[in-house]
Scaffold this active site. Structure first.
Site, mmCIF file in Angstrom:
data_model
loop_
_atom_site.group_PDB
_atom_site.id
_atom_site.type_symbol
_atom_site.label_atom_id
_atom_site.label_comp_id
_atom_site.label_asym_id
_atom_site.label_seq_id
_atom_site.Cartn_x
_atom_site.Cartn_y
_atom_site.Cartn_z
ATOM 1 N N ARG A 34 -24.395 -57.565 -37.586
ATOM 2 C CA ARG A 34 -24.252 -56.911 -37.297
ATOM 3 C C ARG A 34 -23.369 -55.562 -36.072
ATOM 4 O O ARG A 34 -24.322 -54.891 -34.657
ATOM 5 C CB ARG A 34 -25.158 -55.385 -37.551
ATOM 6 N N CYS A 35 -22.596 -56.653 -35.855
ATOM 7 C CA CYS A 35 -22.205 -56.655 -34.264
ATOM 8 C C CYS A 35 -20.710 -57.428 -34.530
ATOM 9 O O CYS A 35 -20.830 -57.932 -34.594
ATOM 10 C CB CYS A 35 -22.773 -56.490 -33.278
ATOM 11 N N GLU A 68 -21.324 -51.039 -37.672
ATOM 12 C CA GLU A 68 -22.214 -51.893 -36.394
ATOM 13 C C GLU A 68 -22.776 -50.931 -35.337
ATOM 14 O O GLU A 68 -23.412 -51.297 -34.683
ATOM 15 C CB GLU A 68 -21.409 -52.626 -35.883
ATOM 16 N N GLN A 113 -18.647 -63.373 -46.806
ATOM 17 C CA GLN A 113 -17.874 -62.918 -46.210
ATOM 18 C C GLN A 113 -17.092 -62.771 -46.280
ATOM 19 O O GLN A 113 -16.381 -61.316 -45.723
ATOM 20 C CB GLN A 113 -19.188 -61.537 -44.515
#
Ligand code: CDP
Length: 793
Positions: A368-369, A738, A221
């Site tokens: 996802r945060c 998110e 990523q």
């Protein structure tokens, strides 16, 4: 005729995702699709034990297998100073174990062979002799005075503590509690879970001794960070390192850290002078790569009788596994846990955080945060509900009276963040109306006649999205900003490259929309490229929903730079001075004479064929953007559930989501992001966890034990929109990717707890599987932690 922005696929257009043309045809290009001539395959031998000293490793039988080219051990890595590597949290992590194994699934040896099956079989021939050590599987065990030390490799390390960290005003908070009419308490465990992307991690390293060039295709990523890390660790010149991240089959934070497999494959390619491919299997991914959460949360809220919150205390203990490898690029020791309560006007707060090593896989990645905001918002919303119950106040009303009001922005939170915009009450009102809050009491009474328990759970939160600014956020010293490079071809078509990397999130679609909005070039005329460090400008990657807040801003800024040059070209073409030029979407015209104008495409042609004397040819630019603040989207999630008390099974009758992520670039993609996030939230609340037995064996290391929700179980979601533009973002957008994963879980849990309010039960820790709900119902007691080894209270 004025251009219609929506028609050209600009901002606000629900443009179909251009990347889906290849995905739905099976033409995606993932790491495992890449085949290079002479390529070898790597397999990793993992530890079966959670904690053990390595007495000996015998690799001779593996070497003897036909087709085996190389067998690597920790000692061989150590000879090249590569047995250990730095983590993103300034700790070290083993690449291949030399002294001890510290979690089940840890990398011990690697075999490189002609095909992956030979490599796997050869791993089975390696004999490792272990001396078993007692494993530590939770922070309570880790903190015991006689606990065995996990990180005996670290000079100066005492015991198993990773850090203590404190923030807030303790004295003022103590006073608030002393003055309170009511003090409410809650204690929770946010269980360990896993991002479990559909595509596992993997890489294909290709070192060319003739040119000295190392190319690595990998699932990252943050490809530029990997390039920097490889340059630092492997001491290769940075210009000779090319990291390419092709299509990513889901990241969710799992693909931010640098894993041992990547490093070993690079060394193997250097040693064999062949391309070496490593593709992790599903169990390897679930057991050894970055987990999320695993935090014990305790807190108290001080209140006046009328419901006004006076202060908050938080105490967190986090389990970091064997290496402190959180992907956490801030100076704040436990992510952004202190973003809790940012939506509420609370005069003072104090938090004390402790982290421990355990014999579990390292990680604590931001699943996802933004780092630890999921735990923060979950704690916040469970605390708020418990406090409202203790006061005997309506849970919606309690939130309303304590919200930061619209006109209070910019607002400094009790922990020091600056929130800059939002309409919290409006979002709550829309949500309550949609869920039928007014009629709920009657609905509940009617359900009771059928023997069913009904509950409503609310979760309202604003969270910080978009890491940087560069003052407070960096990765290994590299400041957090992002970038975009825009090249307009002579025909007016364009190529846009950014430092972010989409991972199924639609960047190729939405980034073109921002350029279309700024320049009036149709989105279909703009090609978006990301993920190749040889061509993309330097960027910090995609996680923490930072792409829109940071790279998205850089795109708007680079388009504006290009427009500024195009204006000069327009003045030249129209034979007027630049000051007499006006802009409307896609076109410059002469002030006072709208008919006399040139399009952006005509300016592009002039940049290559008819520029004024002295002007540098071409129409392109690059922008680096360092955001002045985080963006603060707001969300209100409300779940209505029905419990069958005879089984503990709960069903979601209705779920309402009201999201304010500022200006929406592509409403359809935003809705997709929210639905996906809510599905993950539902999974965490209902079915998903990883735990460990007394011996440190992972439970939840395969997809029989670790459940993913299918369309069959997942409830429907009703989505609503509020738009409060971000005041400092060039196009007013806030992150959104998110929000639903972060805010969603508390809505489900609060709903179940609301249904059980009269049963003497205050808390059931996630996941709320039917047996746990049934246990609470039949015993009238809270259900805490995860068996078989519970810890905490
Ligand atoms: O960093 P990541 O791409 O995961 O998250 P994000 O910046 O929140 O964006 C997720 C997707 O939603 C991207 O395709 C964005 O362009 C899109 N989005 C949008 O259309 N409008 C917003 N206000 C925020 C995001």
């Amino acid at each position: 005729m004025r251009l219609d922005e929506v028609k050209i696929g600009g901002m606000g257009a629900s443009r179909r995702r251009v990347e889906d043309n290849r995905f739905i045809r099976g033409k995606g290009n993932y790491v495992d699709d890449i085949v290079l001539p002479g390529m070898l395959h790597m397999e990793i031998l993992r530890s079966p034990l959670a904690h053990a000293r390595i007495k000996s490793i015998d690799t001779s039988a593996a070497w003897d297998m036909p087709g085996v080219r190389l067998v690597l051990t920790g000692e061989m890595m150590a000879a090249r100073n590569l047995a250990w590597m730095p983590t993103l949290s300034y700790d070290t992590a083993a690449v291949l174990a030399t002294d001890k194994v510290r979690f089940q699934g840890q990398e011990v040896c690697a075999v490189i062979a002609d095909d992956p099956y030979i490599a796997k079989d050869a791993c089975g021939k390696i004999i490792v002799e272990y001396e078993v050590l007692p494993p530590i599987v939770n922070p309570v065990q880790a903190a015991a005075p006689d606990a065995i030390q996990i990180r005996d490799d670290k000079a100066g390390q005492v015991g198993n503590k990773v850090f203590d960290w404190e923030i807030g005003d303790k004295a003022r908070t103590d006073k608030a509690f002393a003055d309170a009419d009511v003090v409410s308490k809650i204690e929770l465990h946010y269980p360990r879970t896993h991002p479990s992307p559909m595509e596992t991690c993997g890489s294909l390293a290709d070192y060319d001794r003739a040119t000295g060039k190392l190319t690595v295709y990998m699932t990252s990523q943050a490809p530029h960070i990997v390039r920097a890390a490889v340059a630092m660790v492997a001491e290769l010149p940075e210009q000779n390192i090319r990291i390419v991240t092709p299509d990513i089959g889901g990241g969710f934070g799992n693909k931010v850290p640098i894993y041992p497999g990547y490093v070993i494959a690079i060394l193997a390619s250097i040693l064999t002078e062949k391309p070496v491919k490593w593709i992790e299997d599903k169990t390897g991914n679930l057991t050894s790569t970055g987990f999320g959460r695993d935090v014990y949360l305790k807190g108290e809220m001080a209140m006046r009788k009328d419901g006004k919150i006076l202060g908050v205390r938080m105490n967190t203990i986090s389990d970091h596994g064997a290496f402190f490898a959180d992907a956490q690029p801030s100076k704040f020791k436990i992510g952004l846990m202190h973003s809790a309560f940012a939506a509420y006007d609370i005069p003072t707060a104090h938090m004390f955080a402790t982290g421990y090593y355990t014999n579990k896989a390292p990680g604590g990645v931001a699943y996802r945060c933004s780092f630890r905001v999921t735990e923060a918002m979950f704690f916040q919303e469970r605390m708020v509900q418990a406090a409202a119950d203790d006061l005997g106040m309506d849970q919606a009303e309690f939130r309303r009276i304590n919200f930061v009001k619209d006109e209070q922005h910019p607002h400094r939170t009790a922990f020091g963040f600056l929130t800059d915009s939002g309409q919290y009450e409006k979002c709550l009102d829309i949500g309550l109306e949609a869920i039928g809050y007014k009629n709920f009491a009657a609905e509940k009474a009617e359900a009771a006649k059928r023997g069913r328990l009904l509950g409503i759970g609310i979760s309202t939160m604003t969270e910080p999205l978009g890491a940087g600014n560069s003052r407070e956020y960096d990765i290994l010293g590299i400041k957090m900003f992002d970038s975009a490079e825009l090249r307009i071809h002579m025909s007016g078509k364009a190529l846009l490259r950014t430092g972010s990397r989409g991972q199924g999130t639609g960047h190729e679609t939405t980034w073109a929309q921002i350029v279309a909005h700024e320049l009036g070039i149709p989105a279909d005329d703009i090609l978006v490229e990301e993920g190749d460090t040889d061509t993309a400008p330097f960027g910090m990657g995609t996680y923490a929903s930072r792409s829109t807040p940071v790279a998205g801003a850089a795109i708007a800024m680079v388009a504006r730079k290009v427009r500024a040059k195009a204006r000069k070209l327009a003045a030249h073409l129209l034979e007027v001075s630049e000051e007499d030029i006006e802009w409307e979407l896609g076109r410059f015209y002469v002030r006072g004479n709208q008919e006399r104008g040139v399009t952006i495409q005509e300016c592009a042609m002039a940049a290559y064929s008819n520029m004024p004397d002295g002007m540098e040819p071409g129409l392109e630019n690059v922008a680096y953007y360092d955001p002045p603040n985080l963006t603060w989207p707001f969300a209100c999630y409300i779940a209505k559930v029905e419990i069958d008390p005879e089984t503990g099974v709960w069903d979601v009758l209705q779920f309402v989501a009201v999201d304010d992520c500022g200006v929406r670039i592509n409403p359809m993609i935003v809705e997709g992001q929210i639905m996906g996030g809510l599905t993950e939230a539902y999974a965490m609340a209902n079915m998903q966890y990883q735990t460990y037995d007394e011996e440190g064996n992972i439970i939840g290391g395969n997809y029989m034990d670790f459940l993913l929700p299918t369309a069959w179980e997942t409830p429907g979601f009703e989505l609503y929109e509020v738009v409060t533009p971000c005041p400092h973002h060039p196009i007013g957008a806030k992150g959104v990717g998110e929000c639903a994963t972060v805010g969603g879980p508390a809505a489900f849990v609060n709903a179940v707890m609301d249904a059980l309010k009269d049963k003497g039960v205050r808390n059931i820790d996630m996941p709320l599987m039917p047996n746990r709900v049934y246990e609470a119902l039949t015993t009238g007691k809270d259900v805490y932690g995860m068996p078989p080894v519970r810890s905490g209270n």
